[in-house]
Scaffold this motif. Structure first.
Motif, short mmCIF file in Angstrom:
data_model
loop_
_atom_site.label_atom_id
_atom_site.label_comp_id
_atom_site.label_asym_id
_atom_site.label_seq_id
_atom_site.Cartn_x
_atom_site.Cartn_y
_atom_site.Cartn_z
N ILE A 118 0.83 -1.21 0.00
CA ILE A 118 0.00 0.00 0.00
C ILE A 118 0.86 1.25 0.00
O ILE A 118 0.61 2.21 -0.76
CB ILE A 118 -0.95 -0.01 1.21
CG1 ILE A 118 -1.97 -1.15 1.07
CG2 ILE A 118 -1.66 1.33 1.36
CD1 ILE A 118 -2.86 -1.34 2.29
N ILE A 119 1.91 1.26 0.83
CA ILE A 119 2.77 2.45 0.91
C ILE A 119 3.50 2.68 -0.41
O ILE A 119 3.50 3.78 -0.97
CB ILE A 119 3.78 2.31 2.06
CG1 ILE A 119 3.04 2.26 3.40
CG2 ILE A 119 4.77 3.48 2.05
CD1 ILE A 119 3.93 1.87 4.58
N ASP A 120 4.12 1.62 -0.94
CA ASP A 120 4.84 1.75 -2.22
C ASP A 120 3.91 2.19 -3.33
O ASP A 120 4.22 3.10 -4.11
CB ASP A 120 5.50 0.43 -2.59
CG ASP A 120 6.67 0.07 -1.69
OD1 ASP A 120 7.23 0.98 -1.06
OD2 ASP A 120 7.02 -1.13 -1.61
N GLY A 121 2.74 1.55 -3.41
CA GLY A 121 1.79 1.88 -4.46
C GLY A 121 1.26 3.29 -4.33
O GLY A 121 1.05 3.98 -5.34
N SER A 122 1.08 3.76 -3.10
CA SER A 122 0.56 5.11 -2.88
C SER A 122 1.59 6.17 -3.27
O SER A 122 1.25 7.20 -3.86
CB SER A 122 0.16 5.30 -1.41
OG SER A 122 -0.91 4.44 -1.07
N LEU A 133 12.29 5.25 -8.67
CA LEU A 133 12.89 6.06 -7.62
C LEU A 133 12.97 5.28 -6.31
O LEU A 133 12.02 4.67 -5.88
CB LEU A 133 12.04 7.33 -7.39
CG LEU A 133 12.12 8.40 -8.48
CD1 LEU A 133 11.13 9.50 -8.18
CD2 LEU A 133 13.53 8.96 -8.56
N VAL A 134 14.14 5.34 -5.70
CA VAL A 134 14.33 4.66 -4.42
C VAL A 134 13.88 5.59 -3.32
O VAL A 134 14.29 6.75 -3.26
CB VAL A 134 15.81 4.28 -4.22
CG1 VAL A 134 16.00 3.64 -2.85
CG2 VAL A 134 16.26 3.34 -5.33
N TYR A 135 13.03 5.07 -2.46
CA TYR A 135 12.52 5.93 -1.37
C TYR A 135 13.23 5.55 -0.07
O TYR A 135 13.26 4.41 0.31
CB TYR A 135 11.01 5.75 -1.20
CG TYR A 135 10.42 6.84 -0.36
CD1 TYR A 135 10.09 6.58 0.97
CD2 TYR A 135 10.24 8.12 -0.86
CE1 TYR A 135 9.57 7.58 1.77
CE2 TYR A 135 9.72 9.12 -0.06
CZ TYR A 135 9.38 8.85 1.24
OH TYR A 135 8.87 9.84 2.05
#
Length: 355
Positions: free
Chosen positions: A95-99, A353-355
């Motif tokens: 969810i976090i990555d997709g958001s 992009l790397v977060y």
């Protein structure tokens, strides 16, 4: 298993500016994010340290809600009030990555806007705030404690807005050390009768559950605690004594009175005259202030919000939290600014992009 794309009228959400994430989550860009990107004013939540251009407005439970509020601007579609048997939930990291990806793709067009500085655009590509308030009731997501913990572990604040109908989930947040940065409990009436008519809950004992959630607020010693009253003329903007009793029950740091706005689907249920003026909200807030001892601290006429604070200790704690957070963000930004030189316009560039 039924995916979100199969159970919803997808086009209606896409036309409303949503981007779907996984099976049951979504992101949408609010007006204040756009305004902040252009160097204009921020959302009133800047009171709590929110930088609007870095805020992800999202939901982990698109179209799942146990209330059918008359003033709600969302779509009340079939299936909204019941989670399908055998439903499988996406994990917190999905969810976090997709958001974050969805947020970047929704904002990519601002890169070429002459009103948007390169630095501000890059900051928006690295959001620092997750606000779980877009649609549905977030506490219906069973992995909410894990989601909040992962958001904070990834150096973002977590703002949770709940209708208070599932106090057991709030208890889990405390037990699992997953307290959000801000915890909002929205209450839609000063009495059971007004509440039931306004919120139209689809679960039993909703009023009792909301009161239980308010009683839990004192346990959230790491969060800013906020009770929010949505003020709707001719519907629930009555009985300040009743609202005052709820404030005393919850003893939050802050109380927000937010004026109803005649937008979206609510236009089919309510007249435009249901919108209170800022002066009317301020007067109503004054009555609650007299009954509770909470003081009117700030107002925002554009958003038609009045903020009451419990005492100066609560306000000083808020200011300290803001200051510490801004220092943290400054250090975090130094790290990615050394790595990022430019962004490709292609969609895959934002996904990589790397977060």
């Amino acid at each position: 298993m039924v995916a979100v794309q199969e159970r919803l009228d997808v086009q209606r959400y896409l036309r409303a500016g949503y981007r779907l994430v996984g099976k049951h989550s979504a992101v949408a860009i609010c007006r204040w994010t756009r305004a902040a990107l252009r160097g204009e004013r921020l959302c009133y939540k800047s009171w709590y340290g929110i930088q609007s251009h870095r805020c992800v407005q999202m939901t982990p439970v698109l179209n799942f809600c146990d209330f059918s509020c008359r003033f709600c601007w969302r779509m009340h579609q079939p299936g909204r009030f019941k989670i399908p048997v055998g439903w499988r939930w996406d994990g917190p990291d999905e969810i976090i990555d997709g958001s974050i990806i969805a947020q970047r793709l929704l904002l990519v067009g601002f890169k070429g806007n002459p009103q948007v500085s390169r630095e501000r655009f890059l900051e928006a590509m690295f959001p620092r705030h997750f606000t779980m308030s877009l649609d549905g009731e977030p506490t219906l997501y069973p992995l909410l404690p894990e989601l909040i913990k992962r958001v904070k572990e990834r150096n973002m604040t977590a703002f949770l807005v709940t209708n208070g109908s599932i106090p057991v989930r709030l208890e889990q947040l405390v037990k699992k050390d997953a307290q959000p940065t801000n915890l909002y409990v929205s209450v839609y009436g000063p009495s059971e009768e007004v509440f039931n008519y306004t919120a139209d809950p689809r679960v039993p004992r909703a009023w009792e559950m909301v009161q239980r959630s308010l009683e839990l607020l004192d346990k959230f010693n790491e969060s800013r605690t906020v009770i929010r009253f949505t003020m709707v003329k001719g519907l629930n903007m009555v009985d300040p004594e009743g609202y005052a009793s709820l404030v005393k029950l919850g003893n939050p740091m802050f109380v927000e009175l937010k004026g109803y706005t005649w937008v979206g689907e609510s236009q089919k249920r309510l007249p435009i005259t249901a919108m209170p003026t800022q002066e009317e909200i301020l007067k109503f807030a004054g009555e609650i202030s007299k009954l509770t001892g909470y003081q009117v601290k700030l107002t925002d006429e554009k958003s038609r919000v009045v903020l009451l604070v419990r005492d100066e200790d609560a306000w000083e704690r808020n200011l300290k939290m803001r200051e510490e957070w801004f220092k943290t963000v400054e250090k975090l930004d130094e790290q990615w600014k050394k790595k990022v030189q430019d962004f490709a316009m292609e969609e895959h560039g934002y996904r990589m992009l790397v977060y």
